[in-house]
Design a protein around this motif. Structure first.
Motif, PDB file in Angstrom:
ATOM      1  N   ALA A  25      21.927 -43.666 -21.993  1.00  0.00           N
ATOM      2  CA  ALA A  25      21.552 -42.797 -21.109  1.00  0.00           C
ATOM      3  C   ALA A  25      20.212 -43.694 -20.625  1.00  0.00           C
ATOM      4  CB  ALA A  25      20.646 -41.711 -22.169  1.00  0.00           C
ATOM      5  N   HIS A  83      29.472 -40.487 -20.888  1.00  0.00           N
ATOM      6  CA  HIS A  83      28.793 -41.713 -21.429  1.00  0.00           C
ATOM      7  C   HIS A  83      29.526 -42.349 -22.678  1.00  0.00           C
ATOM      8  CE1 HIS A  83      25.027 -40.709 -18.766  1.00  0.00           C
ATOM      9  NE2 HIS A  83      25.700 -39.511 -18.988  1.00  0.00           N
ATOM     10  N   THR A  85      27.732 -44.404 -26.343  1.00  0.00           N
ATOM     11  CA  THR A  85      26.405 -44.773 -26.684  1.00  0.00           C
ATOM     12  C   THR A  85      26.261 -46.408 -26.761  1.00  0.00           C
ATOM     13  OG1 THR A  85      27.314 -44.485 -28.941  1.00  0.00           O
ATOM     14  CG2 THR A  85      26.389 -42.436 -28.138  1.00  0.00           C
ATOM     15  N   TYR A 118      21.325 -37.153 -23.765  1.00  0.00           N
ATOM     16  CA  TYR A 118      22.255 -36.604 -23.918  1.00  0.00           C
ATOM     17  C   TYR A 118      22.363 -35.074 -24.141  1.00  0.00           C
ATOM     18  CZ  TYR A 118      23.515 -41.442 -24.478  1.00  0.00           C
ATOM     19  OH  TYR A 118      23.397 -42.665 -24.497  1.00  0.00           O
ATOM     20  N   ASN A 119      23.032 -34.242 -23.308  1.00  0.00           N
ATOM     21  CA  ASN A 119      23.133 -32.856 -23.958  1.00  0.00           C
ATOM     22  C   ASN A 119      23.931 -32.261 -25.066  1.00  0.00           C
ATOM     23  OD1 ASN A 119      22.821 -32.750 -20.618  1.00  0.00           O
ATOM     24  ND2 ASN A 119      21.700 -31.334 -21.409  1.00  0.00           N
ATOM     25  N   LEU A 121      26.728 -34.716 -27.761  1.00  0.00           N
ATOM     26  CA  LEU A 121      27.617 -36.071 -28.325  1.00  0.00           C
ATOM     27  C   LEU A 121      28.614 -35.954 -29.064  1.00  0.00           C
ATOM     28  CD1 LEU A 121      24.149 -36.087 -29.165  1.00  0.00           C
ATOM     29  CD2 LEU A 121      24.687 -38.642 -29.095  1.00  0.00           C
ATOM     30  N   HIS A 144      20.269 -38.497 -18.684  1.00  0.00           N
ATOM     31  CA  HIS A 144      21.529 -39.257 -19.074  1.00  0.00           C
ATOM     32  C   HIS A 144      21.844 -39.917 -17.828  1.00  0.00           C
ATOM     33  CE1 HIS A 144      23.447 -35.874 -17.248  1.00  0.00           C
ATOM     34  NE2 HIS A 144      22.883 -35.115 -17.921  1.00  0.00           N
ATOM     35  N   ASN A 149      20.382 -35.800 -12.873  1.00  0.00           N
ATOM     36  CA  ASN A 149      20.085 -34.902 -14.153  1.00  0.00           C
ATOM     37  C   ASN A 149      20.368 -33.561 -13.938  1.00  0.00           C
ATOM     38  OD1 ASN A 149      19.911 -37.063 -16.279  1.00  0.00           O
ATOM     39  ND2 ASN A 149      18.029 -37.660 -15.104  1.00  0.00           N
ATOM     40  N   GLY A 154      25.317 -34.147 -19.720  1.00  0.00           N
ATOM     41  CA  GLY A 154      25.568 -35.346 -20.187  1.00  0.00           C
ATOM     42  C   GLY A 154      26.459 -35.234 -21.491  1.00  0.00           C
ATOM     43  N   ALA A 156      27.979 -37.634 -24.459  1.00  0.00           N
ATOM     44  CA  ALA A 156      28.098 -39.070 -24.864  1.00  0.00           C
ATOM     45  C   ALA A 156      29.146 -39.103 -25.976  1.00  0.00           C
ATOM     46  CB  ALA A 156      26.642 -39.611 -25.479  1.00  0.00           C
ATOM     47  N   HIS A 219      29.300 -42.210 -15.950  1.00  0.00           N
ATOM     48  CA  HIS A 219      27.755 -42.557 -15.848  1.00  0.00           C
ATOM     49  C   HIS A 219      27.932 -43.575 -14.694  1.00  0.00           C
ATOM     50  CE1 HIS A 219      24.145 -44.437 -17.819  1.00  0.00           C
ATOM     51  NE2 HIS A 219      23.943 -43.864 -16.543  1.00  0.00           N
TER      52      HIS A 219
END
Length: 250
Positions: A25, A83, A85, A118-119, A121, A144, A149, A154, A156, A219
């Protein structure tokens, strides 16, 4: 090193003393949101997908919370950015809450962001975790994708998915499930095009400049980075199709 190269490498910095995990992010984009307003998601007629099972934030946060400002909300979510990580892949899924705490410590602690960027994962076993605070069913403004945004979510993938790295189907299916649900609330086809306006000139688009994106994008489509990695980027068409099927689209 040229500026563009430095920015492209921003997704792969490592966490030095905090933890040897990379963060994909980029930036806390302080664009206008609606701080503290409990914005309700708009119901869509015809193409809503079921809400997938989501592990609540409290399960990984524990007592590690940093003080944060009020949550900001958009009107609705019209796009998803995927995304990775940039962290190790060989983890035990039972250890994911600890991994997310490390990511949170790097972003909200070492980098002084207002929260994890991130919103959501997703781990390699397909488990979905709530990331940023504010309510999974609400259009929470994340941190992110610099410049984009507001009005996006987002997601991940926990791991590093550069060229040649296998991407678990359980993971891509889970990403598709989140995308289908969040986009379905606004009746957005995951395979369709959306128009977003940049809010930050550090993105690929100068502030105020519109860009056209696929509703489920990587991303790298919005920012100068290799994230979410070549292997996961190659799986985005499959993720879009899966999300569209979950919405009942042909």
């Amino acid at each position: 090193m040229p500026y563009a190269a430095r920015v492209a490498l921003a997704c792969f910095p490592g966490l030095a003393a905090v933890v040897a995990l990379g963060l994909c992010a980029v930036g806390v984009d302080r664009t206008p949101g609606d701080a503290g307003r409990p914005a309700a998601a708009r119901a869509a007629a015809g193409h809503q997908a079921a809400r997938p099972a989501i592990v609540p934030r409290e399960r990984w946060l524990g007592d590690a919370a940093y003080t944060r400002p009020p949550t900001r909300y958009a009107d609705r979510v019209t796009a998803v950015f995927v995304h990775h990580t940039d962290s190790p892949n060989g983890y035990d899924c039972a250890d994911v809450p600890r991994i997310i705490r490390y990511l949170y410590a790097g972003q909200a602690g070492a980098r002084h962001w207002d929260d994890i960027g991130y919103n959501f994962l997703v781990d390699r076993c397909g488990t979905i975790y709530e990331g940023r605070a504010g309510g999974t069913d609400r259009p929470v403004v994340g941190a992110h994708t610099q410049g984009f945004n507001v009005g996006t979510t987002g997601i991940a993938a926990i791991g590093t998915f550069t060229a040649g790295v296998p991407v678990p189907k359980a993971m891509t299916d889970a990403i598709g499930a989140v995308a289908a649900w969040k986009l379905g609330l606004a009746d957005i086809d995951p395979r369709g095009s959306v128009r977003l306006v940049s809010t930050n000139s550090l993105s690929r688009y100068a502030a105020g400049t519109p860009g056209t994106f696929t509703a489920v994008s990587g991303h790298t489509d919005g920012y100068w980075t290799a994230c979410p990695g070549a292997a996961l980027t190659a799986r985005l068409p499959e993720i879009r199709q899966h999300a569209a099927r979950l919405q009942g689209r042909r």
